[in-house]
Design a protein around this motif. Sequence first.
Motif, short mmCIF file in Angstrom:
data_model
loop_
_atom_site.label_atom_id
_atom_site.label_comp_id
_atom_site.label_asym_id
_atom_site.label_seq_id
_atom_site.Cartn_x
_atom_site.Cartn_y
_atom_site.Cartn_z
N VAL A 27 2.17 -15.58 30.43
CA VAL A 27 1.82 -15.18 29.06
C VAL A 27 3.06 -15.00 28.19
O VAL A 27 3.07 -15.36 27.02
CB VAL A 27 0.92 -13.93 29.09
N VAL A 28 4.13 -14.46 28.77
CA VAL A 28 5.34 -14.21 27.98
C VAL A 28 5.94 -15.53 27.48
O VAL A 28 6.58 -15.58 26.44
CB VAL A 28 6.36 -13.40 28.81
N PHE A 29 5.69 -16.62 28.23
CA PHE A 29 6.23 -17.92 27.82
C PHE A 29 5.28 -18.68 26.90
O PHE A 29 5.53 -19.83 26.57
CB PHE A 29 6.59 -18.75 29.06
N ASN A 30 4.17 -18.06 26.53
CA ASN A 30 3.23 -18.69 25.61
C ASN A 30 2.98 -17.82 24.39
O ASN A 30 1.89 -17.31 24.19
CB ASN A 30 1.89 -18.92 26.33
N ASP B 473 3.84 -12.69 33.64
CA ASP B 473 2.47 -13.05 33.33
C ASP B 473 1.66 -11.83 32.90
O ASP B 473 0.44 -11.89 32.77
CB ASP B 473 1.82 -13.72 34.56
N GLY B 474 2.33 -10.70 32.71
CA GLY B 474 1.64 -9.54 32.15
C GLY B 474 1.12 -8.53 33.15
O GLY B 474 0.38 -7.63 32.78
N ALA B 475 1.51 -8.65 34.43
CA ALA B 475 1.05 -7.67 35.42
C ALA B 475 1.90 -6.41 35.31
O ALA B 475 3.12 -6.48 35.38
CB ALA B 475 1.13 -8.24 36.83
N VAL B 476 1.26 -5.26 35.13
CA VAL B 476 1.99 -4.02 34.95
C VAL B 476 2.18 -3.29 36.28
O VAL B 476 1.43 -3.53 37.24
CB VAL B 476 1.29 -3.08 33.95
N ARG B 477 3.17 -2.43 36.33
CA ARG B 477 3.43 -1.66 37.53
C ARG B 477 2.41 -0.52 37.64
O ARG B 477 1.78 -0.15 36.66
CB ARG B 477 4.85 -1.11 37.52
#
Lengths: 323, 658
Positions: A27-30, B473-477
């Motif tokens: 997601v961070v790369f999009n 990819d947005g996975a949080v701790r």
Amino acid sequence: MKMKKLSIYLFAIISIFLLTGCETNMVVFNPQGPNAETILGLINWSLLWMAIVIIVVMGMFITFIWKYRERPDNMDYEPPEEHGNTKWEIIWTAIPFLIVIALLIPNIQALYALEEVPEGYEDKEPITIHVTGADWKWIFSYPEEDIETVNYVNIPEDTPIIFKMTSAGTMQSFWVPALGGQKYAMAKMETELILTADNPGSYMGKNSNFNGPGYAEMEFEVLAQTQAEYDEWVEEVKERAPELTEEKYIELLKPTHLGRLTFNGTHLQWINHADPNSNSYTNPQLYYREHGYKGKTFDEEDNYKNADEMIENEHGGDSHHEH
Amino acid sequence: MNIKWDEFFVTGDPLILGAQISIVLTMVGIIALLTYLKRWTWLWREWLTTVDHKRIGIMYILSGVVMFFRGGIDGLMMKAQTAVPENEFLNAQHYNEVFTTHGVIMILFMAMPLLIGIMNVIIPLQIGARDVAFPQLNALSFWLFFSGAMLFNISFVIGGSPDAGWTSYFPMAGKEFSPSIGNNYYAIAIQIAGIGTLISGINFIVTILKMRTKGMTLMKMPMFSWTTLITSIIIVAAFPIFTVALALMTFDRLFGAHFFTVSGGGMDMLWANLFWLWGHPEVYIVVLPAFGIFSEIVSTFSRKRLFGYTSMVIAVAGIAFLSMLVWVHHFYTMGSGPAVNSVFSLTTMLIAVPTGIKMFNWLFTMRKGRINFSTPMLWTLAFIPCFLIGGTTGVMLAMAAADFQYHNTLFLVAHFHYTLIPGVVFAVFAALYYWWPKMFGHKLNEKIGKWHFWLFVIGFNFTFFPMFFLGLDGAVRRSFTYSAESGYGPLFLLSAIGSAVLAIGFAMFVYNIYWSIRHADRNISSDPWDARTLEWATASPVQDYNFAKLPEVKTLDAFWHMKKDNEGLTIEDKEIKDIHMPNNSGIPFFMGVVFTVAGFFLVFEWYIPAAIASLGIFAGLIIRSFDYNDGHHIHAEDVRKVERKWRNRKGEVHKHVG
């Protein structure tokens, strides 16, 4: 031999995993908005430099341990007593220093840019939305439209949105990775985050700062719409949604999971949790009301073991009696 | 008395029930074994009351390994829970407790005691001293650490574990949102252990400054002694901040004060600032000694002097200085504004410069050397690429604007595991393999050691490398679960498999200890690695008094030059005199016990018993003040006997000349 076979299998499995990892388009790369794009530019710039550093160091590392390894034929080689080399030491102090500067300057530029309405969107009238984090839901108040939503926020595309964030209790971090970086939401404090969506679409938003048993599910949806769709949605809410009452709002603040909710009117008419002197409705004071005086331990009924029941049963907090 | 008696013991969870049963069985087993072997007096005389730095060091290391096991089980439980989406192995509450104790135990009760233990064993030997400056205080340090560790560990069977994360941010960790007594354990147990650490810091500063042997100027000290000195200075600078922060937390939680309690007008951000003002230096407290260990090993196994010694010392001092100036990078996202974030980005990124200097110096130490790939060196070599990844991602995180996308994600988690595991755990393993002969008189097995090494390093990389991608990819701790739609499943599963390999690696280490105690060759030289520093000028295991005659130092790598010039390796009868040594004392152990008891009552907010128990603390202080016992002498004749026994053996460089 056995080891070799095993390592080939292992390698195959790893490659498959890593490839699937990369294919999912992280997601961070999009980026879907200028804030996230600015940050991605910075990330790519740093990745480039770090890749160079890794290649140089690894090159030296592999060369040295290969070339100077102990072999049966060099057992009588006695290494020289080297104290150091000023020229090299200056080089490997100076180059990292220059890399730091090369990374620092765009970083500072980005830091300042992220605080402003992004370039190219200045002529668009920004919309202000108040965000209140509570255990474990996100409450969005639209002061201009006088509507309030829970766990979702609809925004028009290409319009800068000024999120004014606070919390009714614990500290949360408001993060919509597709649109931009995160910032904390803290009680009696206001932080500001400007996000803009370039395209219509649904973007996942979440709390990234741990705040208790309900943390994992504290997510929300940002729905970016065309201006026409957005206006239509506001109209519809105005017509259909129930009025937000004070009792209903207190109910919302209890530690619960809620689905999506929509109301006419905002809680800002009674309280803004960002105000340092706001002293009603904040979640701890729900406890105070039950417990006599401030700071006294919340023993017995509020023992953590009740937390599970409180998630399932929103009346869990009502069973207290006066001490 | 605000706890219900039926909630005193944590009940209703099969995992915890299993742990309770195994704890009881282990305790019964230990007591039975000691009684059966009639070892109670031995335990008391030789270990519990000892003030010998080597024995204290071994007790630290033993506790550290046990805590590594405990923290590792926590880690495995987390990996098992997140291996597949929407898993129901642990519920949210249990998962929160597990990651909280994992963090606290790994940093404070695993990394710290292992490193302080190694310092204890090695530092007096390296600087040519007979003990630390304050031997009895040293024992007190250990027993306070042990008291804190035990208090923290019983939390999961009695009363419930802390569950607000190892950072315990307010308002979450306050009484309003965490009414359970679990977080009282956090405030009290860490405080007790922290006092012990602070005392250790003072002890090592004095030891290194005042007790170096003749001729060892500061710039002739081995690198591990240097990093220990600087680490001790950071301890003394940073730990009082945490002491104060924990005291304020205790006031808030126990007595209803409002330092951090937002609803009472307190400032939750103050906790975050105080915590990281200690917390960031703390990670350097654990990583700098590790840098020292690697420096010793890389130089020994390349058979070369450490490259750029002076710049290494300056780099360590520079890291220590900068470590106090970077704490805000843990919460760039707090909204302090671009100016503040820019300054802290700069200070944080600057740390890369001295760290880079160290990296290049290690590489150039190996250049033109003759590199021997024994297990200690393997750990050191694996450290370089792994730490490189940790360091470069650290620079990426240091950029405040970019951090807005990394903060609180698994990218961050991967980063700090890539610094702390190579930086601390690899170093501890390297140090244990390297210095094991000094502690126990035999080596650890090389073959099992290589299994341990490869499994651990491969497992480590598989566990944490996927987390970089998950984070991006947005996975949080700290999230106990995730949905199947998120697509995180495969990488989480890979990570879980990696952690299993890692765990097998650790098991190989434990097996190696067992195997080596049983079967390893005892007939080895006191200098099995052909090493360079003074600790190798003693017997293996080291004599009680370390040095029969204190050595004289002329250069860096003193022992190496002694061997080369064949100087100072022999000892004559007439050089051996009576040696003055401190006496054992039961007071430190007693203090540990009363601190534990008082702390336990305080955790449960039972103030009167706590006050009575803390009278014991004052009693201990008073008894110590009137303790005029100033040690004993080991007679020259006894020393001669010991020296004669170990010198003159086959392959031994040391000689005893009658």
